[in-house]
Scaffold this active site. Sequence first.
Site, PDB file in Angstrom:
ATOM      1  N   GLU A 101     -27.210  14.060  36.103  1.00 35.65           N
ATOM      2  CA  GLU A 101     -26.624  15.310  36.456  1.00 35.65           C
ATOM      3  C   GLU A 101     -25.270  15.054  37.003  1.00 35.65           C
ATOM      4  O   GLU A 101     -24.837  14.126  37.600  1.00 35.65           O
ATOM      5  CB  GLU A 101     -27.573  16.196  37.507  1.00 35.65           C
ATOM      6  CG  GLU A 101     -28.324  16.969  37.299  1.00 35.65           C
ATOM      7  CD  GLU A 101     -27.660  18.434  36.834  1.00 35.65           C
ATOM      8  OE1 GLU A 101     -26.558  18.541  36.601  1.00 35.65           O
ATOM      9  OE2 GLU A 101     -28.206  19.539  37.174  1.00 35.65           O
ATOM     10  N   ASP A 102     -24.283  16.143  36.915  1.00 35.89           N
ATOM     11  CA  ASP A 102     -23.020  16.016  37.252  1.00 35.89           C
ATOM     12  C   ASP A 102     -23.014  16.685  38.872  1.00 35.89           C
ATOM     13  O   ASP A 102     -22.192  16.261  39.876  1.00 35.89           O
ATOM     14  CB  ASP A 102     -22.004  16.827  36.714  1.00 35.89           C
ATOM     15  CG  ASP A 102     -22.519  18.344  36.236  1.00 35.89           C
ATOM     16  OD1 ASP A 102     -23.686  18.442  36.263  1.00 35.89           O
ATOM     17  OD2 ASP A 102     -21.453  19.095  36.355  1.00 35.89           O
ATOM     18  N   ASP A 105     -26.322  21.678  43.428  1.00 37.44           N
ATOM     19  CA  ASP A 105     -25.762  22.855  44.482  1.00 37.44           C
ATOM     20  C   ASP A 105     -27.008  23.457  44.919  1.00 37.44           C
ATOM     21  O   ASP A 105     -27.256  22.910  45.895  1.00 37.44           O
ATOM     22  CB  ASP A 105     -25.081  23.760  43.488  1.00 37.44           C
ATOM     23  CG  ASP A 105     -24.281  24.667  44.165  1.00 37.44           C
ATOM     24  OD1 ASP A 105     -24.382  24.647  45.431  1.00 37.44           O
ATOM     25  OD2 ASP A 105     -23.451  25.642  43.483  1.00 37.44           O
ATOM     26  N   PHE A 154     -16.571  24.861  46.171  1.00 37.12           N
ATOM     27  CA  PHE A 154     -16.679  24.895  44.660  1.00 37.12           C
ATOM     28  C   PHE A 154     -15.697  23.839  44.097  1.00 37.12           C
ATOM     29  O   PHE A 154     -14.631  23.615  44.705  1.00 37.12           O
ATOM     30  CB  PHE A 154     -16.115  26.372  44.231  1.00 37.12           C
ATOM     31  CG  PHE A 154     -16.075  26.473  42.689  1.00 37.12           C
ATOM     32  CD1 PHE A 154     -17.552  26.962  42.169  1.00 37.12           C
ATOM     33  CD2 PHE A 154     -15.252  26.076  41.895  1.00 37.12           C
ATOM     34  CE1 PHE A 154     -17.698  27.137  40.781  1.00 37.12           C
ATOM     35  CE2 PHE A 154     -15.586  26.014  40.223  1.00 37.12           C
ATOM     36  CZ  PHE A 154     -16.545  26.702  39.935  1.00 37.12           C
ATOM     37  N   ARG A 167     -13.028  20.798  32.660  1.00 34.60           N
ATOM     38  CA  ARG A 167     -14.310  19.715  32.356  1.00 34.60           C
ATOM     39  C   ARG A 167     -13.592  18.586  32.035  1.00 34.60           C
ATOM     40  O   ARG A 167     -13.960  17.540  32.440  1.00 34.60           O
ATOM     41  CB  ARG A 167     -15.121  20.022  31.254  1.00 34.60           C
ATOM     42  CG  ARG A 167     -15.971  21.298  31.472  1.00 34.60           C
ATOM     43  CD  ARG A 167     -17.015  21.173  30.725  1.00 34.60           C
ATOM     44  NE  ARG A 167     -17.814  22.847  30.635  1.00 34.60           N
ATOM     45  CZ  ARG A 167     -18.951  22.913  31.237  1.00 34.60           C
ATOM     46  NH1 ARG A 167     -19.333  22.043  32.043  1.00 34.60           N
ATOM     47  NH2 ARG A 167     -19.650  24.043  31.145  1.00 34.60           N
TER      48      ARG A 167
HETATM   49  C1  PRP Z   1     -23.866  23.367  36.764  1.00 35.54           C
HETATM   50  C2  PRP Z   1     -23.806  21.988  37.044  1.00 35.54           C
HETATM   51  C3  PRP Z   1     -25.492  21.757  37.454  1.00 35.54           C
HETATM   52  C4  PRP Z   1     -25.797  23.014  37.999  1.00 35.54           C
HETATM   53  C5  PRP Z   1     -26.102  22.650  39.281  1.00 35.54           C
HETATM   54  O1  PRP Z   1     -24.222  23.594  35.450  1.00 35.54           O
HETATM   55  O2  PRP Z   1     -23.396  21.389  36.031  1.00 35.54           O
HETATM   56  O3  PRP Z   1     -26.237  21.203  36.104  1.00 35.54           O
HETATM   57  O4  PRP Z   1     -24.716  23.806  37.724  1.00 35.54           O
HETATM   58  O5  PRP Z   1     -26.177  23.758  39.927  1.00 35.54           O
HETATM   59  P1  PRP Z   1     -27.671  24.249  40.917  1.00 35.54           P
HETATM   60  O6  PRP Z   1     -27.989  22.903  41.717  1.00 35.54           O
HETATM   61  O7  PRP Z   1     -27.345  25.341  41.703  1.00 35.54           O
HETATM   62  O8  PRP Z   1     -28.521  24.438  39.926  1.00 35.54           O
HETATM   63  P2  PRP Z   1     -24.205  25.099  34.966  1.00 35.54           P
HETATM   64  O9  PRP Z   1     -25.531  25.829  35.030  1.00 35.54           O
HETATM   65  O10 PRP Z   1     -22.740  25.983  35.333  1.00 35.54           O
HETATM   66  O11 PRP Z   1     -23.939  24.550  33.341  1.00 35.54           O
HETATM   67  P3  PRP Z   1     -22.977  23.762  32.711  1.00 35.54           P
HETATM   68  O12 PRP Z   1     -23.401  22.332  32.964  1.00 35.54           O
HETATM   69  O13 PRP Z   1     -22.918  23.923  31.244  1.00 35.54           O
HETATM   70  O14 PRP Z   1     -21.682  24.036  33.196  1.00 35.54           O
END
Ligand code: PRP
Length: 177
Positions: A101-102, A105, A154, A167
């Site tokens: 995961e990146d 949150d 953020f 990105r």
């Molecule tokens: C973002 C990020 C994580 C997730 C974390 O993805 O890349 O996967 O949110 O948030 P959380 O812990 O509150 O669930 P996003 O859903 O925005 O999709 P993306 O990776 O396509 O940008």
Amino acid sequence: MTIEINGRKFRVLIPSSEISQKVVELGKKITEDYEGKEIVIICVLKGGLIFASDLIREIDVNTEIDFIRVSSYGNGMEAGEIELITDISTPLKDKHILLLEDLIDTGATLDYIIKEIVSKEPASIKNCTLVRKNKKNQIPIEIDYVGFEIEDNFIVGYGTDYAEQGRNLTDIYVIKD
Ligand code: PRP
């Protein structure tokens, strides 16, 4: 350096040099921990793309790679419902799974994905995130490998986006206002 995306200002929080060092460190640790095993690395799209592509080249054990895509943010800064967009196609039964995961949150994305994977009866599941926010009410999930712990602000860059922009930034930026 300050940049502007969609009218919001961001400053560098984690420079690319620190990210690169951390990726090497994580790769070494993962290689040691999985010595003699084969793993299936699952990259969480879209945000995990850049981190995964750098990290997998630092992992020196036999790996298969697959992807899962879920969405939790809609198109802005607020978390929303989790939606499965693209599922994993590799059979996971009795395999060692490493989720990449990146960002963690709220923890809702990882929580959802872990449940999906558990239902496929793997031999083990570990997870690795580049960035974990110190957030109140984050779903308590044990994270096996964490790159950076940050405050609850953020961020954008190195895979993470603001309204799908940013990105491709090589540094990780944090919102200024
Ligand atoms: C973002 C990020 C994580 C997730 C974390 O993805 O890349 O996967 O949110 O948030 P959380 O812990 O509150 O669930 P996003 O859903 O925005 O999709 P993306 O990776 O396509 O940008």
